[in-house]
Design a protein around this motif. Structure first.
Motif, PDB file in Angstrom:
ATOM      1  N   MET A   1      15.852  -3.571  -0.754  1.00 55.19           N
ATOM      2  CA  MET A   1      17.040  -3.353  -1.586  1.00 55.19           C
ATOM      3  C   MET A   1      17.712  -2.023  -1.273  1.00 55.19           C
ATOM      4  O   MET A   1      18.880  -1.835  -1.589  1.00 55.19           O
ATOM      5  CB  MET A   1      16.675  -3.390  -3.077  1.00 55.19           C
ATOM      6  N   ASP A   2      16.989  -1.108  -0.654  1.00 54.22           N
ATOM      7  CA  ASP A   2      17.544   0.222  -0.386  1.00 54.22           C
ATOM      8  C   ASP A   2      17.166   0.647   1.028  1.00 54.22           C
ATOM      9  O   ASP A   2      15.976   0.694   1.368  1.00 54.22           O
ATOM     10  CB  ASP A   2      16.982   1.214  -1.404  1.00 54.22           C
ATOM     11  N   ASP A   3      18.164   0.952   1.841  1.00 50.06           N
ATOM     12  CA  ASP A   3      17.906   1.357   3.219  1.00 50.06           C
ATOM     13  C   ASP A   3      16.983   2.567   3.293  1.00 50.06           C
ATOM     14  O   ASP A   3      16.151   2.667   4.201  1.00 50.06           O
ATOM     15  CB  ASP A   3      19.211   1.682   3.954  1.00 50.06           C
ATOM     16  N   ALA A   4      17.105   3.486   2.351  1.00 51.28           N
ATOM     17  CA  ALA A   4      16.252   4.682   2.358  1.00 51.28           C
ATOM     18  C   ALA A   4      14.779   4.301   2.183  1.00 51.28           C
ATOM     19  O   ALA A   4      13.900   4.937   2.781  1.00 51.28           O
ATOM     20  CB  ALA A   4      16.686   5.650   1.261  1.00 51.28           C
ATOM     21  N   TRP A   5      14.516   3.268   1.382  1.00 49.35           N
ATOM     22  CA  TRP A   5      13.135   2.828   1.189  1.00 49.35           C
ATOM     23  C   TRP A   5      12.600   2.183   2.462  1.00 49.35           C
ATOM     24  O   TRP A   5      11.451   2.408   2.832  1.00 49.35           O
ATOM     25  CB  TRP A   5      13.029   1.854   0.031  1.00 49.35           C
TER      26      TRP A   5
ATOM     27  N   PRO B   1       1.234 -15.044  -0.903  1.00 51.76           N
ATOM     28  CA  PRO B   1       2.308 -14.817   0.065  1.00 51.76           C
ATOM     29  C   PRO B   1       3.693 -14.712  -0.583  1.00 51.76           C
ATOM     30  O   PRO B   1       4.526 -13.936  -0.133  1.00 51.76           O
ATOM     31  CB  PRO B   1       2.233 -16.033   0.988  1.00 51.76           C
ATOM     32  N   GLU B   2       3.916 -15.451  -1.674  1.00 51.17           N
ATOM     33  CA  GLU B   2       5.208 -15.383  -2.356  1.00 51.17           C
ATOM     34  C   GLU B   2       5.431 -13.996  -2.957  1.00 51.17           C
ATOM     35  O   GLU B   2       6.538 -13.472  -2.923  1.00 51.17           O
ATOM     36  CB  GLU B   2       5.296 -16.449  -3.457  1.00 51.17           C
ATOM     37  N   PHE B   3       4.375 -13.425  -3.513  1.00 54.54           N
ATOM     38  CA  PHE B   3       4.476 -12.082  -4.074  1.00 54.54           C
ATOM     39  C   PHE B   3       4.711 -11.057  -2.970  1.00 54.54           C
ATOM     40  O   PHE B   3       5.502 -10.125  -3.138  1.00 54.54           O
ATOM     41  CB  PHE B   3       3.224 -11.718  -4.871  1.00 54.54           C
ATOM     42  N   LEU B   4       4.037 -11.220  -1.857  1.00 56.62           N
ATOM     43  CA  LEU B   4       4.223 -10.291  -0.741  1.00 56.62           C
ATOM     44  C   LEU B   4       5.672 -10.329  -0.249  1.00 56.62           C
ATOM     45  O   LEU B   4       6.241  -9.301   0.110  1.00 56.62           O
ATOM     46  CB  LEU B   4       3.251 -10.614   0.390  1.00 56.62           C
ATOM     47  N   GLY B   5       6.265 -11.502  -0.266  1.00 57.01           N
ATOM     48  CA  GLY B   5       7.686 -11.604   0.065  1.00 57.01           C
ATOM     49  C   GLY B   5       8.534 -10.835  -0.925  1.00 57.01           C
ATOM     50  O   GLY B   5       9.500 -10.167  -0.551  1.00 57.01           O
ATOM     51  N   ALA B   6       8.163 -10.893  -2.198  1.00 55.55           N
ATOM     52  CA  ALA B   6       8.908 -10.167  -3.233  1.00 55.55           C
ATOM     53  C   ALA B   6       8.773  -8.657  -3.047  1.00 55.55           C
ATOM     54  O   ALA B   6       9.719  -7.909  -3.320  1.00 55.55           O
ATOM     55  CB  ALA B   6       8.426 -10.585  -4.618  1.00 55.55           C
ATOM     56  N   VAL B   7       7.615  -8.205  -2.575  1.00 53.71           N
ATOM     57  CA  VAL B   7       7.431  -6.777  -2.279  1.00 53.71           C
ATOM     58  C   VAL B   7       8.435  -6.346  -1.219  1.00 53.71           C
ATOM     59  O   VAL B   7       9.116  -5.330  -1.348  1.00 53.71           O
ATOM     60  CB  VAL B   7       5.983  -6.488  -1.825  1.00 53.71           C
ATOM     61  N   LEU B   8       8.529  -7.145  -0.161  1.00 48.36           N
ATOM     62  CA  LEU B   8       9.483  -6.819   0.910  1.00 48.36           C
ATOM     63  C   LEU B   8      10.913  -6.907   0.406  1.00 48.36           C
ATOM     64  O   LEU B   8      11.745  -6.056   0.757  1.00 48.36           O
ATOM     65  CB  LEU B   8       9.263  -7.740   2.106  1.00 48.36           C
TER      66      LEU B   8
ATOM     67  N   ILE C   1      13.598   2.798   5.516  1.00 49.65           N
ATOM     68  CA  ILE C   1      13.410   3.880   6.490  1.00 49.65           C
ATOM     69  C   ILE C   1      12.135   4.656   6.182  1.00 49.65           C
ATOM     70  O   ILE C   1      11.341   4.944   7.083  1.00 49.65           O
ATOM     71  CB  ILE C   1      14.653   4.799   6.515  1.00 49.65           C
ATOM     72  N   ALA C   2      11.917   4.984   4.922  1.00 50.75           N
ATOM     73  CA  ALA C   2      10.719   5.745   4.543  1.00 50.75           C
ATOM     74  C   ALA C   2       9.445   4.967   4.867  1.00 50.75           C
ATOM     75  O   ALA C   2       8.487   5.529   5.409  1.00 50.75           O
ATOM     76  CB  ALA C   2      10.771   6.108   3.062  1.00 50.75           C
ATOM     77  N   PHE C   3       9.426   3.677   4.519  1.00 51.60           N
ATOM     78  CA  PHE C   3       8.251   2.850   4.825  1.00 51.60           C
ATOM     79  C   PHE C   3       8.030   2.767   6.322  1.00 51.60           C
ATOM     80  O   PHE C   3       6.925   3.024   6.814  1.00 51.60           O
ATOM     81  CB  PHE C   3       8.392   1.446   4.221  1.00 51.60           C
ATOM     82  N   CYS C   4       9.055   2.401   7.058  1.00 54.72           N
ATOM     83  CA  CYS C   4       8.911   2.225   8.506  1.00 54.72           C
ATOM     84  C   CYS C   4       8.540   3.527   9.202  1.00 54.72           C
ATOM     85  O   CYS C   4       7.676   3.537  10.090  1.00 54.72           O
ATOM     86  CB  CYS C   4      10.195   1.633   9.094  1.00 54.72           C
ATOM     87  N   ASP C   5       9.170   4.616   8.806  1.00 58.72           N
ATOM     88  CA  ASP C   5       8.841   5.907   9.410  1.00 58.72           C
ATOM     89  C   ASP C   5       7.389   6.296   9.137  1.00 58.72           C
ATOM     90  O   ASP C   5       6.714   6.852  10.001  1.00 58.72           O
ATOM     91  CB  ASP C   5       9.782   7.004   8.918  1.00 58.72           C
ATOM     92  N   SER C   6       6.902   5.986   7.942  1.00 56.27           N
ATOM     93  CA  SER C   6       5.523   6.335   7.595  1.00 56.27           C
ATOM     94  C   SER C   6       4.504   5.527   8.386  1.00 56.27           C
ATOM     95  O   SER C   6       3.363   5.944   8.545  1.00 56.27           O
ATOM     96  CB  SER C   6       5.280   6.147   6.099  1.00 56.27           C
ATOM     97  N   ARG C   7       4.932   4.378   8.883  1.00 57.40           N
ATOM     98  CA  ARG C   7       4.021   3.491   9.614  1.00 57.40           C
ATOM     99  C   ARG C   7       4.342   3.386  11.103  1.00 57.40           C
ATOM    100  O   ARG C   7       3.661   2.670  11.833  1.00 57.40           O
ATOM    101  CB  ARG C   7       4.047   2.081   9.009  1.00 57.40           C
ATOM    102  N   GLY C   8       5.393   4.059  11.541  1.00 57.39           N
ATOM    103  CA  GLY C   8       5.777   3.989  12.948  1.00 57.39           C
ATOM    104  C   GLY C   8       6.313   2.623  13.351  1.00 57.39           C
ATOM    105  O   GLY C   8       6.116   2.178  14.475  1.00 57.39           O
TER     106      GLY C   8
ATOM    107  N   THR D   1       0.839  -1.203   0.000  1.00 59.65           N
ATOM    108  CA  THR D   1       0.000   0.000   0.000  1.00 59.65           C
ATOM    109  C   THR D   1       0.867   1.243   0.000  1.00 59.65           C
ATOM    110  O   THR D   1       0.611   2.208  -0.742  1.00 59.65           O
ATOM    111  CB  THR D   1      -0.939  -0.004   1.223  1.00 59.65           C
ATOM    112  N   TRP D   2       1.905   1.239   0.831  1.00 61.00           N
ATOM    113  CA  TRP D   2       2.846   2.363   0.860  1.00 61.00           C
ATOM    114  C   TRP D   2       3.517   2.534  -0.505  1.00 61.00           C
ATOM    115  O   TRP D   2       3.617   3.638  -1.023  1.00 61.00           O
ATOM    116  CB  TRP D   2       3.891   2.138   1.957  1.00 61.00           C
ATOM    117  N   LEU D   3       3.932   1.430  -1.069  1.00 59.83           N
ATOM    118  CA  LEU D   3       4.601   1.459  -2.367  1.00 59.83           C
ATOM    119  C   LEU D   3       3.667   1.992  -3.452  1.00 59.83           C
ATOM    120  O   LEU D   3       4.071   2.806  -4.288  1.00 59.83           O
ATOM    121  CB  LEU D   3       5.074   0.044  -2.705  1.00 59.83           C
ATOM    122  N   ALA D   4       2.414   1.568  -3.420  1.00 62.43           N
ATOM    123  CA  ALA D   4       1.435   2.015  -4.416  1.00 62.43           C
ATOM    124  C   ALA D   4       1.180   3.516  -4.318  1.00 62.43           C
ATOM    125  O   ALA D   4       0.851   4.161  -5.321  1.00 62.43           O
ATOM    126  CB  ALA D   4       0.126   1.253  -4.252  1.00 62.43           C
TER     127      ALA D   4
END
Length: 94
Positions: free
Chosen positions: A59-63, A47-54, A65-72, A17-20
């Protein structure tokens, strides 16, 4: 800390959802997967696709951080969720 499969799927769906909602990163993800918008909706239940999303976001620490920060979330949550989904188990070569 071990995460349940249900919690991992919820985290991965939240990540999707964040990615979208990320206008800069979504086209990169779509290009990397080759999925259409309709394919993305259908794949979101696998579930396999959801793993691929993660995998993609991790692949990028900035991504991460951005996801985690947006969700607390703590920064290790995506990795914990990935480990609980198919294909995320650690390989032991010995």
């Amino acid at each position: 800390m071990t995460m349940s499969r249900d919690a991992a799927e919820k985290t991965a769906l939240d990540c999707l959802t964040w990615l979208a909602g990320n206008d800069d990163l979504l086209p990169v993800f779509m290009g990397a997967t080759g999925l259409s918008t309709d394919d993305l909706r259908d794949a979101a239940t696998a579930p396999e696709f959801l793993g691929a999303v993660l995998d993609f976001v991790m692949m990028d620490d900035a991504w991460v951080i951005a996801f985690c920060d947006s969700r607390g979330l703590a920064y290790e949550v995506p990795m914990q969720a990935r480990a609980a989904l198919p294909g995320g188990e650690q390989v032991h070569w010995t």
